[in-house]
Design a protein around this motif. Structure first.
Motif, mmCIF file in Angstrom:
data_model
loop_
_atom_site.group_PDB
_atom_site.id
_atom_site.type_symbol
_atom_site.label_atom_id
_atom_site.label_comp_id
_atom_site.label_asym_id
_atom_site.label_seq_id
_atom_site.Cartn_x
_atom_site.Cartn_y
_atom_site.Cartn_z
ATOM 1 N N THR A 384 0.515 -1.128 0.289
ATOM 2 C CA THR A 384 -0.172 -0.040 0.061
ATOM 3 C C THR A 384 1.157 1.214 -0.031
ATOM 4 N N TYR A 385 -0.093 2.293 -0.809
ATOM 5 C CA TYR A 385 1.497 3.406 -0.731
ATOM 6 C C TYR A 385 0.089 4.477 -0.753
ATOM 7 N N ILE A 386 0.538 5.841 -1.010
ATOM 8 C CA ILE A 386 -0.104 7.652 -0.437
ATOM 9 C C ILE A 386 0.306 8.070 -2.054
ATOM 10 N N GLN A 387 -0.608 7.867 -3.155
ATOM 11 C CA GLN A 387 -0.106 8.744 -4.861
ATOM 12 C C GLN A 387 0.116 9.736 -4.270
ATOM 13 N N THR A 388 0.865 10.284 -4.703
ATOM 14 C CA THR A 388 0.959 12.274 -4.293
ATOM 15 C C THR A 388 1.131 13.602 -5.602
ATOM 16 N N ALA A 389 0.410 14.602 -5.352
ATOM 17 C CA ALA A 389 -0.030 15.186 -6.688
ATOM 18 C C ALA A 389 1.212 15.147 -7.806
ATOM 19 N N HIS A 390 2.311 14.999 -6.280
ATOM 20 C CA HIS A 390 4.022 15.323 -6.859
ATOM 21 C C HIS A 390 4.775 14.489 -8.103
ATOM 22 N N GLY A 391 3.821 12.841 -7.760
ATOM 23 C CA GLY A 391 4.040 11.454 -8.894
ATOM 24 C C GLY A 391 4.892 10.783 -8.002
ATOM 25 N N ASN A 392 5.211 11.669 -6.886
ATOM 26 C CA ASN A 392 5.916 9.442 -5.358
ATOM 27 C C ASN A 392 5.313 9.644 -5.088
ATOM 28 N N ARG A 393 5.422 8.135 -4.531
ATOM 29 C CA ARG A 393 4.151 7.506 -3.733
ATOM 30 C C ARG A 393 5.338 6.884 -2.792
ATOM 31 N N LEU A 394 4.484 7.433 -1.364
ATOM 32 C CA LEU A 394 5.275 6.941 -0.152
ATOM 33 C C LEU A 394 4.158 6.038 0.417
ATOM 34 N N LEU A 395 5.390 5.314 1.100
ATOM 35 C CA LEU A 395 4.836 3.135 1.333
ATOM 36 C C LEU A 395 4.641 3.989 2.897
ATOM 37 N N THR A 396 3.395 2.603 2.568
ATOM 38 C CA THR A 396 2.808 2.651 3.770
ATOM 39 C C THR A 396 2.487 1.397 4.268
ATOM 40 N N ASP A 397 3.255 0.383 3.956
ATOM 41 C CA ASP A 397 3.228 -1.474 4.153
ATOM 42 C C ASP A 397 4.347 -1.510 4.987
ATOM 43 N N GLY A 398 4.237 -2.978 4.975
ATOM 44 C CA GLY A 398 6.210 -3.463 5.694
ATOM 45 C C GLY A 398 5.908 -2.777 7.112
ATOM 46 N N TRP A 399 7.492 -2.541 7.504
ATOM 47 C CA TRP A 399 7.316 -1.876 8.573
ATOM 48 C C TRP A 399 7.170 -0.387 8.819
ATOM 49 N N TRP A 400 7.426 -0.283 7.469
ATOM 50 C CA TRP A 400 6.603 1.910 7.204
ATOM 51 C C TRP A 400 5.826 2.010 7.478
ATOM 52 N N ARG A 401 4.675 1.382 7.925
ATOM 53 C CA ARG A 401 3.028 1.707 8.505
ATOM 54 C C ARG A 401 2.863 1.660 9.693
ATOM 55 N N TYR A 402 3.780 1.766 10.556
ATOM 56 C CA TYR A 402 4.356 1.330 12.128
ATOM 57 C C TYR A 402 5.381 2.998 12.115
ATOM 58 N N SER A 403 5.973 3.227 11.302
ATOM 59 C CA SER A 403 7.689 4.745 11.459
ATOM 60 C C SER A 403 8.161 5.225 10.479
ATOM 61 N N GLY A 456 3.121 18.478 0.510
ATOM 62 C CA GLY A 456 2.219 19.702 0.608
ATOM 63 C C GLY A 456 1.189 18.943 1.794
ATOM 64 N N LYS A 457 -0.247 18.620 0.805
ATOM 65 C CA LYS A 457 -1.613 18.250 1.598
ATOM 66 C C LYS A 457 -1.899 16.495 1.592
ATOM 67 N N ASP A 458 -0.784 16.064 0.942
ATOM 68 C CA ASP A 458 -0.153 14.394 0.561
ATOM 69 C C ASP A 458 0.692 14.046 1.729
ATOM 70 N N TRP A 459 1.425 15.318 1.717
ATOM 71 C CA TRP A 459 2.370 14.659 3.096
ATOM 72 C C TRP A 459 1.527 14.250 4.722
ATOM 73 N N GLU A 460 0.664 15.458 4.947
ATOM 74 C CA GLU A 460 -0.141 15.195 5.990
ATOM 75 C C GLU A 460 -1.399 14.715 6.038
ATOM 76 N N ARG A 461 -1.596 13.810 4.894
ATOM 77 C CA ARG A 461 -2.679 12.178 5.132
ATOM 78 C C ARG A 461 -1.673 11.823 5.181
ATOM 79 N N TYR A 462 0.412 11.170 4.439
ATOM 80 C CA TYR A 462 0.697 10.798 4.659
ATOM 81 C C TYR A 462 1.206 10.379 6.884
ATOM 82 N N CYS A 463 1.406 11.637 7.204
ATOM 83 C CA CYS A 463 1.854 11.734 8.541
ATOM 84 C C CYS A 463 -0.046 11.029 9.191
ATOM 85 N N SER A 464 -0.581 11.911 9.162
ATOM 86 C CA SER A 464 -2.065 11.030 9.597
ATOM 87 C C SER A 464 -1.832 9.468 9.768
ATOM 88 N N VAL A 465 -1.949 8.931 7.925
ATOM 89 C CA VAL A 465 -1.730 7.428 8.438
ATOM 90 C C VAL A 465 -0.643 6.347 9.254
#
Length: 475
Positions: A384-403, A456-465
């Motif tokens: 799982t990941y968050i697709q950003t408006a920048h075009g990059n993807r922020l990983l939210t799985d594995g160890w990276w879902r916890y921290s 931007g806002k995608d980072w805020e969304r990532y931090c909420s997850v």
């Protein structure tokens, strides 16, 4: 592309099962252009970097002197009248016991030349790096042959030791002399690369302040043929020295006492794990911020030439010059110590692998180099990941879902064990973990600030997850 309820998205795949190549959006290009300019000073600006460039070498000398000549105790002047004699004593140790003698120049320069030669001639795995905004999103190819180079170096060292041409015990016996030569290399290469880069017109992201630009660097990806100097220096010099310093300490113990203590064996294992991880996972390094954004300046150059190999290994220096009864533990304590190291290493290794291979997946890379050891859960399938408006993807799985930085937490725990291996015999080996957590917190603040500007806002969304910066449930 399917999205689940919390805004996370599954990996898009083409018909052949690979991810599409990363292409930044127009908004992403604008943000990258903004981030690729010097806008403000870091590290306290020019005065701050001058303090670091002068203060850290002095601190390295001071801690080494206390460790070797004052039984590991932090000494200081006893009165105002004692300040001058105290400083003279310190200076005397540096001039005599840490002079840049011919032996140290031959050994340290020999290591550099040998590692450059091996990096040039050894076969390697070609790894594509991430698109570099500073180069118009061009991707660079990296020759990853550290595994061949490291183990060739080990074989060479073994032959030299057993034939008596170069005894391993000489490394730790000449610690001070080698440290001074390493510092000279750090300063010389940092200033030299600055002048060379400016002279050839290849400087980027400059502040206009001379000393600050030397500290942060002027060039991004300096190369000699197929050898990327920034990646080469990150792996081949500091961790090779750290490992061989531990081996040197073990050899010295064996010659003195006829055995190697579990504490020294622990350091040999710990330093081998780190060196081997850097070598066997070298193809993951081109995916890091260090490669595609951080410039090659004093901050990186001095640290890899001198800082890491001569300030992380104080426990070995202490054990190499003190009686083992000062730091002997019970069997359960050794079991706990080794268990903590191996657990932290597993989390560090697999979290780094997960993140790097996720970035490779976004480039369409789905086959990976196989080197030892490949640990379970090092590669995530359909993460799982968050697709950003920048075009990059922020990983939210594995160890990276916890921290947001699970690798930093595990890395720091390993650094702490490098001090715990001495117990309470001396506080100096704990310098590594104390300094390291300071560096990591500062690095995170830089990284998170940059990510907030970039996403931007995608980072805020990532931090909420991914709510926690370091330790899940705590911070």
């Amino acid at each position: 592309m399917a999205a689940n309820g919390d805004g996370l998205r599954q990996r898009n795949v083409n018909g052949n099962g690979t991810s599409p190549k990363f292409t930044p959006t127009e908004e992403g290009r604008k943000r990258d252009e903004m981030l690729d300019k010097h806008t403000e000073y870091e590290f306290g600006g020019p005065w701050g970097v001058v303090a670091i460039m002068t203060g850290f070498p002095i601190l390295m000398y001071y801690l080494w002197i206390c460790l070797v000549f004052y039984d590991g105790q932090l000494v200081h002047p006893n009165s105002v009248d004692d300040i001058k004699p105290f400083l003279l004593r310190m200076w005397g140790h540096i001039c005599v016991d840490a002079s840049p003698n011919v032996y140290a120049w031959k050994v340290y320069t020999g290591l550099i030349v040998y590692q450059l030669a091996l990096a040039w001639i050894m076969p390697g795995y070609m790894q594509e790096g991430l698109p570099v905004p500073s180069l118009g999103y061009k991707t660079l190819m990296y020759k990853c042959n550290a595994v061949w180079c490291v183990y060739t170096t080990m074989i060479t060292a073994t032959v030299l030791h057993w034939t008596g041409i170069f005894r391993m015990t000489e490394i730790i016996d000449n610690f001070g002399h080698l440290m001074t030569v390493a510092m000279i290399y750090g300063f010389g290469v940092a200033f030299g690369m600055y002048f060379l880069t400016v002279a050839t017109g290849n400087q980027i992201r400059m502040s206009g302040n001379f000393i600050y630009d030397v500290f942060m660097g002027a060039c991004l990806n300096p190369r000699i043929g197929s050898v990327d100097l920034k990646m080469w220096l990150e792996v081949r010099i500091p961790w090779v020295i750290v490992f061989f310093m531990s081996v040197s300490g073990a050899c010295k113990q064996y010659e003195q006492f006829g055995y190697v203590t579990p504490n020294m064996a622990f350091m040999c294992l710990a330093t081998w794990l780190y060196l081997n991880a850097c070598a066997k996972g070298e193809e993951c390094i081109p995916q890091t911020w260090d490669m595609y954004h951080e410039k090659w300046g004093f901050l990186v150059i001095f640290w890899n030439f001198a800082g890491v190999p001569f300030s992380y290994i104080y426990s070995v220096v202490y054990m190499g010059s003190h009686d083992p009864t000062k730091y002997r533990f019970s069997t359960p304590t050794y079991v706990l110590l080794f268990g903590t190291l191996l657990t932290a290493y597993y989390i560090w290794d697999t979290s780094m692998s997960q993140k790097s291979r996720f970035k490779m997946q976004t480039q369409g890379i789905t086959t990976y180099r196989k080197t030892f050891p490949q640990l379970p859960w090092g590669t995530l399938k359909n993460p799982t990941y968050i697709q950003t408006a920048h075009g990059n993807r922020l990983l939210t799985d594995g160890w990276w879902r916890y921290s947001r930085k699970p690798n930093y937490v595990a890395d720091w725990v390993m650094s702490l064990t490098w001090g715990l291996v001495i117990g309470t015999a001396t506080p100096i080996p704990y310098f590594y973990s104390v300094f390291f957590i300071t560096v990591l917190v500062h690095r995170c603040s830089r990284d998170f600030e940059r990510c907030a500007l970039k996403y931007g806002k995608d980072w805020e969304r990532y931090c909420s997850v991914v709510k926690y910066k370091f330790i899940p449930g705590i911070y």
